[in-house]
Design an enzyme around this catalytic site. Structure first.
Site, short mmCIF file in Angstrom:
data_model
loop_
_atom_site.label_atom_id
_atom_site.label_comp_id
_atom_site.label_asym_id
_atom_site.label_seq_id
_atom_site.Cartn_x
_atom_site.Cartn_y
_atom_site.Cartn_z
N ASP A 21 14.34 7.37 -1.11
CA ASP A 21 13.80 8.60 -0.52
C ASP A 21 14.73 9.75 -0.85
OD1 ASP A 21 12.74 10.61 1.09
OD2 ASP A 21 13.59 9.78 2.94
N ASP A 25 11.94 12.05 4.30
CA ASP A 25 10.75 11.79 5.13
C ASP A 25 10.55 10.30 5.40
OD1 ASP A 25 9.94 10.87 2.65
OD2 ASP A 25 8.14 12.12 2.52
N ASP A 29 10.21 8.13 -3.23
CA ASP A 29 9.45 9.11 -4.01
C ASP A 29 9.94 9.14 -5.46
OD1 ASP A 29 11.85 10.75 -3.88
OD2 ASP A 29 11.21 11.29 -1.85
N ASP A 98 0.64 1.42 -13.11
CA ASP A 98 -0.30 0.49 -12.51
C ASP A 98 -1.71 1.06 -12.66
OD1 ASP A 98 -0.99 -1.83 -10.97
OD2 ASP A 98 0.90 -1.59 -9.88
N ASP A 200 -4.22 -3.98 -12.45
CA ASP A 200 -4.45 -4.62 -11.17
C ASP A 200 -5.79 -5.38 -11.17
OD1 ASP A 200 -3.58 -4.83 -8.28
OD2 ASP A 200 -5.55 -3.87 -8.01
N GLU A 256 -3.24 -8.47 -14.45
CA GLU A 256 -3.16 -9.35 -13.29
C GLU A 256 -4.45 -10.16 -13.23
OE1 GLU A 256 -2.31 -9.10 -8.48
OE2 GLU A 256 -3.61 -7.62 -9.43
N HIS A 328 5.56 -7.14 -5.68
CA HIS A 328 5.22 -6.45 -4.43
C HIS A 328 4.27 -7.24 -3.55
CE1 HIS A 328 1.90 -5.62 -7.09
NE2 HIS A 328 1.19 -5.17 -6.09
N ASP A 329 3.65 -8.29 -4.09
CA ASP A 329 2.71 -9.11 -3.34
C ASP A 329 3.28 -10.47 -2.93
OD1 ASP A 329 0.58 -7.31 -3.29
OD2 ASP A 329 -0.26 -8.03 -5.18
#
Length: 560
Positions: A21, A25, A29, A98, A200, A256, A328-329
């Protein structure tokens, strides 16, 4: 075997929301990524795979896109992206995006038009059907995120298909206008200068037109996979995509493709197929649970060896492997396949890295994997953010299939949120990820596990990854050599031999927390064999008949 840059590359996946970050916030980013490019260059990676940064309502953390040509406000601006791309290229790092085109957000202008009336020109951009009867969906398919795969739209009285969240309606790829819109968008990004796409759930873009009921499993919903995974026109669509977009640029593409077999993978990524460079399969990370992915069982090493070895051997010279433990999954690799206790975390993280990076294929590192980051010690349901985890809890508890305690055990083992806790940069508050309250909690072990600490320690997991990456760049056998599994029935040891011309490479990995007897090829313990890498400080060469807990080593031999 044809040489290609993407075969020789090391890919690093960034989940932007949790990486760094820069503006206080609590959300990572694009400028935060820019701040850490020197870290990635030091690690030695060649490619960043950037998880979605497009405009999105964030129902599924950016995988529900409302505008493909805008950057999500939380991540910055398109100017910030352009600056990141330029600076990455200046550092010798490529960026692949992605590509999420099986579905859009229900807030995408196409869908807002599509649902406005049955006669709207955009109606056929999505998959609409009449119900079977009063409040009865068109078929019995279940969504990947729980519940029915159909949502009734009260305004027009019809149902739309969503294989994921109701806020992720599936695009109708049968419609040529949809395909042309997607291809134009992809070309727009290519002209901007990106270096490829991770696609994806790309194996789901073609559905059997009749949309028949699926087999009911686990007493829930029908299985859509025979009719919506590797569907009748998926290869037609990808060949069209390749012809109209991909073939015009020097890109890296990886699809994927859940449920893919070796035979099907050759269709997607065979050298003569003109579709993709490689695919992600999921066989080695699929659970053994009775409730889809949900289980807390440890992976079976014999099965793991059989799966990974089959992909190594059977793709042959005609197609290329993608190599990964987590993303990430998936939960954290060291917690799943290794040992995240303080005693063995580092050595087992190094062992897993050795096992994967010495195989044939393109290795993918997920952010924090190079530090040996672990699963988060979740204790309350309120700590979770992942739509899949929350929906699964609600559905499985609601149907009485598991107890609260059991489901919490499953979530502590397999939730996608484990991969999404913030990157651990240093031992300052919130691990140096942010100076605000992070969108999801930082793992409390950041005091012990963080990048600053590991950069200062030459024996750390981070520096071990640096060494592995350098070896791949210096030894062609690691990238292109043939593969042969040895000690096939050993329940603790994963060992294999690579070969290329007169060169041979032995890789041996103990997946257990016990000292283990082994019988290894004697040729690798002659004086002219070289130990390339070893995760303990002493040399295996002096004791090739046994392995310490989670020990790993690679030995190189050039026959004269």
């Amino acid at each position: 075997m044809e040489r290609k840059w993407w075969k020789e590359a090391i890919v690093y996946q960034i989940y932007p929301r949790s990486f760094k970050d820069s503006n206080g916030d609590g959300i990572g980013d694009l400028n935060g990524i820019r701040q850490k490019l020197s870290y990635l260059k030091l690690l030695g990676i060649d490619v960043i795979w950037l998880s979605p940064v497009y405009q999105s309502p964030n129902d599924d953390n950016g995988y529900d896109i409302s505008d493909y040509k805008k950057v999500m406000d939380e991540f910055g601006t398109m100017n910030d992206f352009d600056d990141l791309l330029k600076e990455a290229h200046e550092n010798g790092i490529r960026i692949i995006m992605d590509l999420v085109v099986n579905h859009t957000s229900d807030e995408h202008p196409w869908f807002l038009e599509s649902r406005s009336s049955r006669e709207n020109p955009y109606r056929d951009y999505y998959i609409w059907r009449e119900g079977k009867g009063e409040n009865e969906p068109p078929n019995n398919w279940g969504s990947c995120f729980g519940g029915s795969a159909w949502e009734k739209d009260e305004k027009t009285g019809m149902y739309y298909l969503h294989l994921f969240s109701p806020k992720q309606p599936d695009l109708n790829w049968e419609n040529e206008a949809v395909r042309n819109e997607v291809f134009e968008m992809m070309d727009w990004w290519c002209r901007k200068g990106i270096d490829g796409f991770r696609m994806d759930v790309i194996s789901m873009i073609s559905k059997t037109p009749s949309l028949p009921d699926g087999e009911v499993k686990e007493g829930l919903y029908g299985d859509f996979s025979p009719y919506a995974v590797h569907g009748p026109k998926v290869h037609t669509y990808l060949k069209e995509m390749n012809k109209k977009v991909l073939s015009n640029y020097d890109l890296m593409t990886v699809g994927e493709t859940a449920g893919v077999t070796v035979e099907e993978a050759r269709k997607y990524a065979g050298s003569g197929e003109q579709e993709l460079n490689m695919v992600f399969h999921f066989e080695h990370v699929e659970g053994d649970g009775e409730l889809r992915k949900w289980t807390d069982k440890k992976p079976d090493l014999l099965r793991l060896k059989r799966v990974l070895s089959r992909w190594q051997e059977e793709l042959g010279d005609d197609a290329w492997n993608s190599l990964y433990w987590d993303n990430h999954d998936q939960p954290r690799a060291v917690s799943r396949f290794g040992d995240d206790s303080s005693r063995y975390r580092e050595v087992s993280a190094k062992m897993l890295a050795t096992c994967l990076h010495m195989m044939r294929g393109t290795p993918y590192i997920y952010q924090g994997e190079e530090l040996g980051m672990t699963n988060y010690p979740f204790t309350e349901l309120s700590q979770f953010r992942d739509i899949e985890s929350l929906n699964a809890y609600k559905e499985l508890i609601g149907k009485g299939l598991v107890s609260h305690e059991t489901m919490m055990r499953y979530l502590r083992c397999k939730s996608r949120d484990h991969a999404r806790t913030p990157m651990q940069w240093d031992d300052s508050p919130e691990a140096g990820f942010t100076n605000a309250v992070p969108w999801i909690s930082v793992n409390p072990n950041y005091i012990e596990i963080n990048a600053e600490k590991e950069l200062a320690d030459e024996n750390s997991v981070f520096h071990y990854y640096r060494k592995l990456i350098k070896l791949r760049k210096n030894y062609e056998i690691i990238v292109y050599g043939n593969y042969e599994l040895i000690m096939k029935e050993d329940t603790r040891v994963f060992a294999y031999v690579r070969s290329l011309g007169d060169e041979r490479l032995l890789v041996v990995c103990n997946f257990s927390d016990e000292e283990t007897a082994v019988s290894l090829p004697e040729e690798f313990f002659r004086e002219d064999a070289t130990c390339l890498i070893h995760n303990y400080n002493d040399s295996l060469q002096q004791r090739q008949s046994r392995l310490l807990p989670y020990e790993a080593a690679a030995y190189y031999l050039h026959k004269k």
